[in-house]
Design an enzyme around this catalytic site. Structure first.
Site, PDB file in Angstrom:
ATOM      1  N   ASP A 110      11.877   2.700  -6.922  1.00 43.08           N
ATOM      2  CA  ASP A 110      10.643   2.193  -6.342  1.00 43.08           C
ATOM      3  C   ASP A 110      10.863   1.792  -4.884  1.00 43.08           C
ATOM      4  OD1 ASP A 110       7.862   1.041  -6.782  1.00 43.08           O
ATOM      5  OD2 ASP A 110       8.942  -0.725  -6.051  1.00 43.08           O
ATOM      6  N   GLU A 155      11.473   7.170  -4.395  1.00 45.34           N
ATOM      7  CA  GLU A 155      10.054   7.131  -4.029  1.00 45.34           C
ATOM      8  C   GLU A 155       9.928   6.954  -2.523  1.00 45.34           C
ATOM      9  OE1 GLU A 155       5.872   4.863  -3.988  1.00 45.34           O
ATOM     10  OE2 GLU A 155       7.762   3.773  -3.977  1.00 45.34           O
TER      11      GLU A 155
HETATM   12  C1  QV4 Z   1      -1.132  -9.613  -0.990  1.00 44.75           C
HETATM   13  C2  QV4 Z   1      -1.576  -9.128   0.375  1.00 44.75           C
HETATM   14  C3  QV4 Z   1      -0.447  -9.239   1.370  1.00 44.75           C
HETATM   15  C4  QV4 Z   1       0.071 -10.671   1.407  1.00 44.75           C
HETATM   16  C5  QV4 Z   1       0.473 -11.089  -0.002  1.00 44.75           C
HETATM   17  C6  QV4 Z   1       0.894 -12.547  -0.014  1.00 44.75           C
HETATM   18  O1  QV4 Z   1      -1.975  -7.744   0.275  1.00 44.75           O
HETATM   19  O2  QV4 Z   1      -0.933  -8.888   2.664  1.00 44.75           O
HETATM   20  O3  QV4 Z   1       1.201 -10.756   2.248  1.00 44.75           O
HETATM   21  O4  QV4 Z   1      -0.606 -10.919  -0.925  1.00 44.75           O
HETATM   22  O5  QV4 Z   1       1.589 -12.836  -1.175  1.00 44.75           O
HETATM   23  C7  QV4 Z   1       0.355  -6.912  -5.274  1.00 44.75           C
HETATM   24  C8  QV4 Z   1      -1.067  -7.073  -4.772  1.00 44.75           C
HETATM   25  C9  QV4 Z   1      -1.055  -7.301  -3.266  1.00 44.75           C
HETATM   26  C10 QV4 Z   1      -0.220  -8.528  -2.940  1.00 44.75           C
HETATM   27  C11 QV4 Z   1       1.181  -8.280  -3.473  1.00 44.75           C
HETATM   28  C12 QV4 Z   1       2.084  -9.473  -3.247  1.00 44.75           C
HETATM   29  O6  QV4 Z   1      -1.821  -5.913  -5.079  1.00 44.75           O
HETATM   30  O7  QV4 Z   1      -2.391  -7.477  -2.817  1.00 44.75           O
HETATM   31  O8  QV4 Z   1      -0.166  -8.679  -1.529  1.00 44.75           O
HETATM   32  O9  QV4 Z   1       1.119  -8.019  -4.902  1.00 44.75           O
HETATM   33  O10 QV4 Z   1       1.638 -10.578  -3.975  1.00 44.75           O
HETATM   34  C13 QV4 Z   1       2.383  -2.241  -6.764  1.00 44.75           C
HETATM   35  C14 QV4 Z   1       0.916  -2.318  -6.397  1.00 44.75           C
HETATM   36  C15 QV4 Z   1       0.662  -3.363  -5.348  1.00 44.75           C
HETATM   37  C16 QV4 Z   1       1.228  -4.707  -5.785  1.00 44.75           C
HETATM   38  C17 QV4 Z   1       2.719  -4.510  -5.984  1.00 44.75           C
HETATM   39  C18 QV4 Z   1       3.455  -5.773  -6.397  1.00 44.75           C
HETATM   40  O11 QV4 Z   1       0.504  -1.056  -5.917  1.00 44.75           O
HETATM   41  O12 QV4 Z   1      -0.742  -3.507  -5.165  1.00 44.75           O
HETATM   42  O13 QV4 Z   1       0.965  -5.703  -4.792  1.00 44.75           O
HETATM   43  O14 QV4 Z   1       2.918  -3.533  -7.033  1.00 44.75           O
HETATM   44  O15 QV4 Z   1       2.901  -6.324  -7.546  1.00 44.75           O
HETATM   45  C19 QV4 Z   1       3.666   2.359   0.203  1.00 44.75           C
HETATM   46  C20 QV4 Z   1       5.121   2.150  -0.159  1.00 44.75           C
HETATM   47  C21 QV4 Z   1       5.413   2.573  -1.586  1.00 44.75           C
HETATM   48  C22 QV4 Z   1       4.446   1.914  -2.569  1.00 44.75           C
HETATM   49  C23 QV4 Z   1       3.023   2.248  -2.135  1.00 44.75           C
HETATM   50  C24 QV4 Z   1       1.984   1.575  -3.014  1.00 44.75           C
HETATM   51  O16 QV4 Z   1       5.947   2.864   0.754  1.00 44.75           O
HETATM   52  O17 QV4 Z   1       6.731   2.220  -1.903  1.00 44.75           O
HETATM   53  O18 QV4 Z   1       2.803   1.805  -0.787  1.00 44.75           O
HETATM   54  N1  QV4 Z   1       4.690   2.327  -3.954  1.00 44.75           N
HETATM   55  C25 QV4 Z   1       5.533   1.553  -4.897  1.00 44.75           C
HETATM   56  C26 QV4 Z   1       4.958   1.528  -6.304  1.00 44.75           C
HETATM   57  C27 QV4 Z   1       3.750   0.632  -6.316  1.00 44.75           C
HETATM   58  C28 QV4 Z   1       4.222  -0.799  -6.102  1.00 44.75           C
HETATM   59  C29 QV4 Z   1       5.264  -0.901  -5.072  1.00 44.75           C
HETATM   60  C30 QV4 Z   1       5.831   0.185  -4.468  1.00 44.75           C
HETATM   61  C31 QV4 Z   1       5.831  -2.244  -4.829  1.00 44.75           C
HETATM   62  O19 QV4 Z   1       4.698   2.826  -6.742  1.00 44.75           O
HETATM   63  O20 QV4 Z   1       3.038   0.735  -7.529  1.00 44.75           O
HETATM   64  O21 QV4 Z   1       3.089  -1.626  -5.708  1.00 44.75           O
HETATM   65  O22 QV4 Z   1       6.858  -2.446  -5.816  1.00 44.75           O
HETATM   66  O23 QV4 Z   1       3.397   3.730   0.346  1.00 44.75           O
END
Ligand code: QV4
Length: 476
Positions: free
Chosen positions: A197, A229
């Site tokens: 991830d 990824e």
């Molecule tokens: C929010 C605000 C931030 C703020 C933060 C404060 O957006 O600006 O700083 O609060 O705490 C969740 C929430 C998100 C929140 C974050 C932290 O949706 O709003 O930030 O938690 O609390 C998954 C989900 C995300 C989720 C995350 C962690 O998609 O929404 O965030 O899990 O729970 C890029 C990357 C790539 C990524 C892709 C989505 O390069 O690596 O974006 N893909 C992978 C996974 C994806 C996962 C993550 C990475 C993170 O496939 O599913 O994100 O592990 O392209």
């Protein structure tokens, strides 16, 4: 005919997004193994945050991507024992389990208690293995403690926080050792490899050290197979990670999914090395759990065209294909999986129910009749070359895979009546991409390819007395 054996190099994978461990085990035994799907990507198995919903309702699926510790003891998908049993059952059925490894970061803002009962705060993860031997504190994070703002700056992308998640300082060998201990624990259970991830947010040198120094996989042998990824771009290209394993190819995803959506597939026989990744370096998919929510080009919601694209991906030699199966989230991109509800006394909160492919609550794309037989087609085709046989210049395409397979794809609303040359030996074959049979005679095959459907014939699907479809002579 039995599904042919595959090597890791011609694997067909399924992502069983959010399926619980018992359900994955059952699927390995009942369907994946018998049908030649040789790998399954499962959701993160480590202890995760539990995000309460103020208004009630299901917990979001993305809890999993905020690790609290590296304990497997209790997630919404089951216990450590159930996880280990799943890995064994899958292995006994010839299916490798690939774990979604979250190693770039831990939790976001706030504090709480994780799914296995461990307390956490953003920069305080006091008991990583449940035995008091390892922890992460403030100095194990960074060097940047701000959210990534400039995605055109590689330093920021790799050292700052992805959506505000506490970014592990992987430059520190002690941090890397904790990560390796977690991963080796999984490998020792028989896990065959990892989908890493957020890999592009971990500097390449640290990736090289972590994933280049893991244990040998018991049972299957060899080192773990690793898929990184990476959403490649000009700042961090896909190819930066190719020296260390395979890389997720979102350029393929966008192009192939878009062409199937538009019914413009005729040119897809001969593909570029999307994003600069060779076939051996690329992991390919029509969608994944992120794109189906955030950038839905073509998903299960599109029905036949989506299944047609998945079948095509399995028939075409480029990349290692991953079919995506999950659950129906309707219009709510945060909606968690179908759940048995709140489990009193269980810190994991809402517990994921057993998968049932018959209700529509779960999405079992790999079982769709257009897709289900295509892992066996891929295994039969092996490393044979693709030879284009027919196209209408727009929505239709047919090709051979050496002398081992013939496949025709019809992304139009009308039946395609096609007679084509083929190198497939004379005989009668089951259609691996749906119902019916077709006969090759004198190097020619005549098929009726349904609207938005496919015909796929392969040498291990030759049927003499046991043709699955209606007998062409009697109609029985
Ligand atoms: C929010 C605000 C931030 C703020 C933060 C404060 O957006 O600006 O700083 O609060 O705490 C969740 C929430 C998100 C929140 C974050 C932290 O949706 O709003 O930030 O938690 O609390 C998954 C989900 C995300 C989720 C995350 C962690 O998609 O929404 O965030 O899990 O729970 C890029 C990357 C790539 C990524 C892709 C989505 O390069 O690596 O974006 N893909 C992978 C996974 C994806 C996962 C993550 C990475 C993170 O496939 O599913 O994100 O592990 O392209």
């Amino acid at each position: 005919a039995a599904a042919a054996r595959t090597t890791p190099d011609d694997e067909a994978l399924v992502q069983l997004f959010q399926w619980n461990w018992d359900s994955v085990a059952a699927e390995c035994e009942d369907f994946l193994g018998p049908n030649g799907f040789s790998g399954v990507q499962v959701s993160p198995p480590q202890e995760h945050v539990v995000i309460p919903f103020a208004e009630g309702g299901n917990h979001p699926w993305w809890q999993d991507y905020q690790p609290v510790s590296y304990r497997l003891d209790n997630t919404r998908r089951g216990t450590a024992e159930e996880f280990a049993a799943m890995v064994r059952t899958c292995r006994d059925n010839g299916v490798r389990v690939y774990v979604d490894a979250v190693v770039n970061h831990m939790t976001g803002d706030g504090d709480g208690v994780g799914s296995a009962g461990t307390s956490w705060a953003k920069y305080d993860h006091p008991d990583l293995f449940g035995d008091g031997t390892a922890s992460y504190g403030y100095d194990d994070f960074g060097p940047c403690y701000e959210e990534i703002a400039n995605w055109n700056d590689k330093e920021e992308v790799q050292n700052c926080q992805l959506v505000g998640l506490a970014d592990l300082d992987t430059a520190d060998p002690r941090v890397r050792d904790h990560i390796k201990r977690y991963l080796n624990g999984l490998v020792d259970l028989g896990v065959g490899g990892f989908r890493v991830d957020a890999a592009k947010h971990v500097p390449e040198a640290h990736i090289a050290d972590i994933f280049g120094n893991l244990n040998t996989v018991p049972g299957f042998g060899g080192t773990p197979r690793v898929f990184y990824e990476v959403y490649g771009d000009a700042t961090v290209p896909y190819t930066a990670y190719a020296p260390y394993g395979e890389v997720t190819n979102f350029d393929y995803q966008r192009d192939v999914a878009g062409k199937f959506k538009d019914g413009n597939i005729a040119g897809l026989a001969h593909m570029p090395d999307y994003g600069g990744l060779t076939s051996e370096q690329a992991t390919v998919f029509i969608d994944n759990h992120d794109t189906q929510r955030y950038h839905p080009t073509l998903t299960y919601k599109d029905g036949d065209r989506y299944h047609l694209a998945a079948a095509f991906m399995l028939a075409h030699p480029y990349g290692t294909p991953v079919v995506t199966s999950g659950y129906d989230f309707g219009d709510n991109v945060t909606e968690g999986p179908p759940s048995t509800g709140y489990a009193e006394g269980n810190p994991a909160g809402w517990i994921t129910e057993d998968t049932d492919c018959s209700t529509g609550a779960w999405v079992c794309s790999h079982r769709h009749p257009t897709v289900a037989g295509m892992a066996a087609f891929r295994a039969s085709a092996g490393d044979t070359a693709l030879v284009q046989r027919a196209t209408d210049g727009n929505g239709r395409l047919a090709f051979d895979r050496g002398a081992r397979g013939f496949a025709a794809f019809n992304a139009t609303g009308d039946t395609w009546r096609l007679t084509s040359d083929t190198s497939l030996p004379d005989g009668t074959y089951d259609n691996a991409a749906g119902g019916g049979t077709a006969t090759v005679s004198g190097g020619r095959v005549t098929v009726e390819v349904p609207a938005n459907g496919a015909v796929a014939l392969h040498v291990d699907g030759e049927c003499e007395d046991d043709c699955g479809g209606p007998d062409p002579g009697t109609g029985d």
